[in-house]
Design an enzyme around this catalytic site. Sequence first.
Site, mmCIF file in Angstrom:
data_model
loop_
_atom_site.group_PDB
_atom_site.id
_atom_site.type_symbol
_atom_site.label_atom_id
_atom_site.label_comp_id
_atom_site.label_asym_id
_atom_site.label_seq_id
_atom_site.Cartn_x
_atom_site.Cartn_y
_atom_site.Cartn_z
ATOM 1 N N PRO A 205 46.489 11.752 4.517
ATOM 2 C CA PRO A 205 47.639 12.256 4.190
ATOM 3 C C PRO A 205 48.159 13.679 4.216
ATOM 4 C CG PRO A 205 46.290 10.761 2.533
ATOM 5 C CD PRO A 205 45.358 11.246 3.504
ATOM 6 N N GLU A 206 49.172 14.095 4.866
ATOM 7 C CA GLU A 206 49.336 15.466 4.792
ATOM 8 C C GLU A 206 50.586 15.605 4.039
ATOM 9 O OE1 GLU A 206 47.769 17.675 6.203
ATOM 10 O OE2 GLU A 206 46.960 16.912 7.508
#
Length: 271
Positions: free
Chosen positions: A2-3
């Site tokens: 997850p960015e």
Amino acid sequence: MPELPEVETTRRGIAPHITGHTVSKVIVRESRLRWPVPKGLGRNLKGQRINSVERRGKYLLLQTGVGTLILHLGMSGSLRVVPANTPAEKHDHVDIVFENNQCLRLRDPRRFGSIFWTRNDPLQHERLAGLGPEPLDETLNGNYLFAKSRGRRITIKQFIMDSRVVVGVGNIYASESLFRAGIRPQREAGRISKVRYERLSSAIKQVISEAIQAGGTTLRDFTNSDGKPGYFSQQLNVYGRQGEPCYACGQKIQQVTLGQRASYFCPRCQR
Ligand SMILES: [Zn+2]
């Protein structure tokens, strides 16, 4: 992994379902995350109302009247809001249960996520205090990047991926931003002009906001027990496209490894 855009999408997905609700209990099925889940988390949170869900970098901040739960999704973490009696699956490690019998459930197969609790200003917490500006904040601009990069001999790609410089510019976003700004990823950070840094800061803002907008289409998945929330695909100009023609000029996209990370660029459009 997850960015920042996925974390912001997660924030927008869960906030309407938990803000204003009071915690009735916390269930920890597995406390061995990247750091142990704080002992007494349930005691601290029980009876507390979630006043807001904020984000700083890739950290989510669940704010109550007495303290803040700080949560990082690590490599593989995801959050969703489900009825509290939904059977937990193998990697569902933590539930925060609310008085309305909904719960915020953390799933994290690789257990690189983390949870902290602080009674102090969360922005001063040791994990957050050294973070650079948010990419969409006005303090991230050409002047700032230019000043911050003077004397730095690392490559521009590694420079913008350093969370002390700016948060949330992961590998994909760094490659795509540099393409849009016309800058080769291997250029030395300290030798790039202010004009080019202005172009780069605009490109970073564009790339990150487009990703957040793309994530908006997945918001309903946060209360859908089948969906995999928070991930979405974006049109990529260079990332993962080595050997394929540049959409702008037709030249073959090249790959180079910088700081052990694959980096992609167009040898004609990026100088
Ligand atoms: Zn090109």
